[in-house]
Scaffold this active site. Sequence first.
Site, short mmCIF file in Angstrom:
data_model
loop_
_atom_site.label_atom_id
_atom_site.label_comp_id
_atom_site.label_asym_id
_atom_site.label_seq_id
_atom_site.Cartn_x
_atom_site.Cartn_y
_atom_site.Cartn_z
N MET A 92 11.43 -46.58 -49.72
CA MET A 92 12.18 -47.53 -50.42
C MET A 92 12.04 -48.91 -49.35
O MET A 92 12.91 -49.68 -49.45
CB MET A 92 13.54 -47.12 -50.38
CG MET A 92 13.91 -45.95 -51.18
SD MET A 92 13.12 -46.23 -52.83
CE MET A 92 14.59 -47.46 -53.59
N HIS A 143 6.46 -44.81 -59.38
CA HIS A 143 7.65 -45.63 -59.80
C HIS A 143 8.28 -45.25 -61.39
O HIS A 143 7.53 -44.80 -62.07
CB HIS A 143 7.09 -47.05 -60.07
CG HIS A 143 8.39 -47.98 -60.48
ND1 HIS A 143 9.18 -48.41 -59.41
CD2 HIS A 143 8.82 -48.49 -61.61
CE1 HIS A 143 10.20 -49.25 -60.01
NE2 HIS A 143 9.81 -49.22 -61.30
N ASP A 178 5.85 -52.67 -56.89
CA ASP A 178 5.67 -51.97 -58.18
C ASP A 178 4.42 -52.52 -59.00
O ASP A 178 4.74 -52.50 -60.16
CB ASP A 178 6.88 -51.89 -58.78
CG ASP A 178 7.98 -51.00 -57.95
OD1 ASP A 178 7.53 -50.17 -57.12
OD2 ASP A 178 9.13 -51.55 -57.74
C1 GRF Z 1 11.88 -41.48 -57.51
O1 GRF Z 1 12.53 -41.44 -58.60
C2 GRF Z 1 10.67 -42.17 -57.08
O2 GRF Z 1 10.03 -42.58 -58.37
C3 GRF Z 1 11.40 -43.46 -56.73
O3 GRF Z 1 12.57 -42.73 -55.88
C4 GRF Z 1 12.78 -41.53 -56.26
C5 GRF Z 1 12.45 -40.55 -55.13
O4 GRF Z 1 12.76 -39.29 -55.31
N1 GRF Z 1 10.67 -44.59 -55.99
P1 GRF Z 1 12.27 -38.16 -54.28
O5 GRF Z 1 12.93 -38.61 -52.94
O6 GRF Z 1 11.22 -37.86 -54.57
O7 GRF Z 1 13.33 -36.99 -54.59
#
Ligand code: GRF
Length: 219
Positions: free
Chosen positions: A90, A109, A145
């Site tokens: 993030m 994404h 993104d």
């Molecule tokens: C996913 O929806 C991904 O696309 C977004 O953040 C979420 C991460 O989920 N960028 P996880 O940590 O893989 O469970």
Amino acid sequence: MQRIVVLISGRGSNLRALLRACAAERWPARVVAVVADRPEAAGLDIARDAGVPAQVVDHRAAADRAAFDAALAAAVEAQAPDFVVLAGFMRILDAAFVRRWDGRMLNVHPSLLPAFPGLHTHRRALEAGCKIAGATVHFVTPTLDHGPIVLQGAVPVRADDTEETLAARVLACEHLIYPRAVRWAVEGALRVRGGRVTHAGGAPQWLMLDACDAAVAPR
Ligand code: GRF
């Protein structure tokens, strides 16, 4: 063996899907390290349970943005990866890092890009009245993104969907498309030309799911 480093920030369900597929399908690759930007990322335990070295480059411990960027770059570089895979990471990566891994860094994404880059994709899709939602795997460029699209998966938006139910459906889709796309990358099957990605063997670069409400929660 191709070397993969996975960057995470949270729950790690995509990491889990990648680790499972890599082992079950005997990819010519292995995840050599998982790096999180926060110590409480639950995905760190998923890595450790799978026997994958997990480390934290804590963004709060860094003096400033540049220090964090340098520490992250060093941690990744130390693993000499062939591919860097962002799985719910993030933080915005600095341009030098993105350039360094150009063509070798992938992201998933939770929207059908170029619609809804950034946060709150499901809320925005619902507010826009979208009837189809989905997820995108793309090569990473310095724009958030954005980047050549490898594979997209689509799911229906149901009339009674909430952000949570739609997110769960899209997440299940992510768990299908991300391992597939990363596998293509480590197999050397992807070609990028003029911002477009093709699969050398002509594999379909889309997936449409109308019944993937099962298997949504991280297990
Ligand atoms: C996913 O929806 C991904 O696309 C977004 O953040 C979420 C991460 O989920 N960028 P996880 O940590 O893989 O469970």
